[in-house]
Design a protein around this motif. Structure first.
Motif, PDB file in Angstrom:
ATOM      1  N   LEU A 111       0.831  -1.211   0.000  1.00 29.61           N
ATOM      2  CA  LEU A 111       0.000   0.000   0.000  1.00 29.61           C
ATOM      3  C   LEU A 111       0.862   1.257   0.000  1.00 29.61           C
ATOM      4  N   PHE A 112       1.879   1.290   0.852  1.00 35.62           N
ATOM      5  CA  PHE A 112       2.733   2.468   0.937  1.00 35.62           C
ATOM      6  C   PHE A 112       3.628   2.606  -0.301  1.00 35.62           C
ATOM      7  N   ARG A 113       4.007   1.464  -0.894  1.00 35.25           N
ATOM      8  CA  ARG A 113       4.771   1.533  -2.152  1.00 35.25           C
ATOM      9  C   ARG A 113       3.907   2.133  -3.259  1.00 35.25           C
ATOM     10  N   ALA A 114       2.593   1.906  -3.184  1.00 36.95           N
ATOM     11  CA  ALA A 114       1.688   2.519  -4.156  1.00 36.95           C
ATOM     12  C   ALA A 114       1.710   4.044  -4.028  1.00 36.95           C
ATOM     13  N   VAL A 115       1.755   4.538  -2.781  1.00 42.72           N
ATOM     14  CA  VAL A 115       1.863   5.981  -2.567  1.00 42.72           C
ATOM     15  C   VAL A 115       3.184   6.492  -3.131  1.00 42.72           C
ATOM     16  N   GLN A 116       4.247   5.754  -2.886  1.00 44.62           N
ATOM     17  CA  GLN A 116       5.560   6.132  -3.406  1.00 44.62           C
ATOM     18  C   GLN A 116       5.521   6.196  -4.930  1.00 44.62           C
ATOM     19  N   GLY A 117       4.829   5.242  -5.552  1.00 45.06           N
ATOM     20  CA  GLY A 117       4.726   5.220  -7.005  1.00 45.06           C
ATOM     21  C   GLY A 117       4.000   6.416  -7.576  1.00 45.06           C
ATOM     22  N   LEU A 118       3.063   6.997  -6.801  1.00 41.73           N
ATOM     23  CA  LEU A 118       2.365   8.200  -7.262  1.00 41.73           C
ATOM     24  C   LEU A 118       3.358   9.337  -7.523  1.00 41.73           C
TER      25      LEU A 118
END
Length: 539
Positions: A111-118
């Protein structure tokens, strides 16, 4: 003249370009360092969080959000300027990195890697678009060396830092691997400060009322998320299960809706349909997808191969990747200089895709007993092939479109390459872990004549360990060689078909690139070309 303001014609001096590039290089260093640190330490992270077989989620979630936001950053950059967007992307990346350091499971890490990907979706896209604004394609080779130096430095420091941090039980009271993400915070803050001071680029902007394709962005999310999710989870759900079929249907509906919306939006579309009427752009985008599949497949599998099959530490596996990095740097700088002198670009991606195919076929022949020296050679060839594809394809795309749309062109090429990479990673890891259990059992059956193996197979405790091997590969290190070898062979056998699949993508890229027309590279920057086009005829 200001240190960062262009002349009246829109041209920048060498000194001005270097000043602007200093900020861009920090942004590139931030993104590139994160990739190398995480890729070399993900096994340690996954083992600690008890989820090695779920590591694809941490990678796929990052790639999904980075992929979806790539064309959005490109379009908004063309409309509103790139500096604020670039700083926003860095800020989101910093926040995502800090959150990743707090993950308590592979699910929260994903989930947090998804934020990083943004945030990551804007880093490389906006950097490449800004370079297109200030430097002509023919002259860009002069500055390729700077970015390759950043990439090379991050490739060396990433494994070293990632291995050091992943190998520490605790550092300043924090679990070692959590610093893999925390290290991005001070680097990102410094990058923000430098960009704020140095990045002053006046890129061409469209005239008249501006429309933003939010509906297209929403449809893109609906199309990609279900399809990429089923690519990752299909082996667990079953490819024809109700959940998989529902994901396929939703993804297909989203894709049809996206195509329809893009046609309706016309010039305001995230990916304008007119790009697909330009032969060079169509060939470039198709090849970018296939090169992305081959590239991400190789980059993702090789550290796993080094760590699991050859027992390398995260730091060692990072250094063992250097032949591929050296190949990429050699080909990128060499091709850039030749293109700068001759203006000819078509040959490089054709030869590069052929080299990628050959290298991946050779890697598919490796086993648990293959000497590392024999693995290094195809890795170097793979790097040569990728380095010959990436910059020439981007230069072709940027020269094939009007200067006002260089952001859309750059983000489209990056987007399609990331689509290929995201699908490739999800499918390849699914194939890998879908077959590893069977291959390990087969490897033990082949060694059943060994008394140590026969005794272990009759031990319920060992069978229980064997059942957890996909989620915690560190178990391999606790076993004697006679028992560790079949497991390593099982992993190696599972990687072979994946390398072959990646080679197939490389071969298709080669065939597609044969259709590439000859493209004359623009000899002026996008900013200068736009100013010249906008000037009155008498000027």
């Amino acid at each position: 003249m200001s240190t960062t303001e262009p002349s009246a014609t829109g041209d920048y001096t060498h000194r001005q370009i270097l000043t602007i590039i200093s900020g861009l290089m920090l942004g590139m260093f931030l993104g590139a360092l994160d990739q190398t640190i995480v890729s070399t330490s993900i096994r340690t992270i996954a083992d600690d969080l008890q989820g090695l077989s779920m590591q694809a989620w941490a990678t796929t979630a990052y790639l999904i959000t980075a992929t979806i936001t790539t064309p959005i950053y490109g379009k908004l950059g063309d409309l509103y300027g790139r500096k604020k967007l670039f700083m926003t992307a860095i800020s989101i990346f910093i926040v995502g990195s800090a959150l990743c350091s707090l993950a308590s499971s592979m699910t929260t890490l994903a989930l947090f890697r998804a934020v990083q990907g943004l945030g990551a979706g804007g880093l490389f896209t906006l950097i490449l678009a800004i370079i297109g604004d200030i430097v002509s394609p023919r002259e860009r080779a002069k500055y390729t060396g700077y970015f390759m130096a950043v990439f090379g430095t991050s490739s060396v420091l990433g494994p070293l830092v990632g291995g050091f941090l992943a190998g520490r039980d605790s550092l300043l009271g924090v679990t070692g691997w959590r610093w893999v993400f925390l290290v991005n915070v001070p680097i990102g803050v410094f990058a923000l400060a430098v960009v704020l001071r140095t990045l002053h680029v006046h890129a061409p902007r469209p005239a008249g009322r501006v429309r933003i394709d939010w509906w297209g962005a929403a449809a893109l999310v609906v199309a990609l998320v279900p399809l990429l999710t089923v690519a990752e989870q299909g082996r667990d759900w079953g490819w024809t299960s109700g959940r998989s079929l529902a994901a396929f249907v939703i993804g297909a509906v989203g894709l049809v809706a996206f195509v329809g919306i893009e046609r309706a939006m016309g010039d305001a579309a995230l990916i304008p349909p007119r790009l697909f009427r330009i032969r060079a752009a169509v060939v470039t985008l198709g090849a970018s997808v296939l090169v992305g599949v081959a590239m991400f497949g190789g980059i993702m599998l090789l550290p796993l191969y080094m760590q699991i099959v050859h027992g390398a530490s995260p730091t060692e596996s990072g250094f063992l990747m250097l032949p591929m990095v050296a190949g990429m740097m050699t080909a990128s700088i060499g091709s850039g200089r030749i293109i700068s002198r001759t203006g000819q670009v078509r040959t490089f991606p054709i030869v590069g895709s052929a080299l990628v195919t050959v290298a991946l076929v050779l890697l598919s022949l490796t086993t648990a007993d293959t000497a590392l020296a024999l693995v290094m050679l195809p890795m170097f060839v793979l790097g040569l092939g990728l380095g010959s594809c990436m910059q020439p394809l981007l230069l072709t795309m940027q020269s094939a479109v009007p200067p006002q749309e260089i952001g859309v062109a750059t983000s489209s090429a990056t987007f399609f390459r990331q689509i290929g990479g995201t699908v490739g990673v999800a499918v390849f890891l699914s194939v890998l872990f879908g077959g590893v259990g069977t291959n390990i059992q087969q490897a033990f059956a082949d060694d059943a004549g060994n008394p140590v193996v026969a005794q272990a197979l009759a031990d319920p405790a060992f069978q229980e360990k064997l059942g957890r091997i996909e989620d915690d590969s560190s178990i391999i290190e606790t076993l004697p060689d006679a028992l560790a070898h079949p497991i390593k062979q099982g992993f190696a056998d599972s990687m072979d078909p994946v390398f072959l699949m990646a080679a197939g993508a490389g071969l298709l890229a080669f065939l597609v690139l044969l259709l590439m027309p000859s493209v004359e590279l623009r000899q002026t920057s996008a900013a200068a070309a736009a100013r010249a086009a906008a000037a009155p005829e008498g000027d």
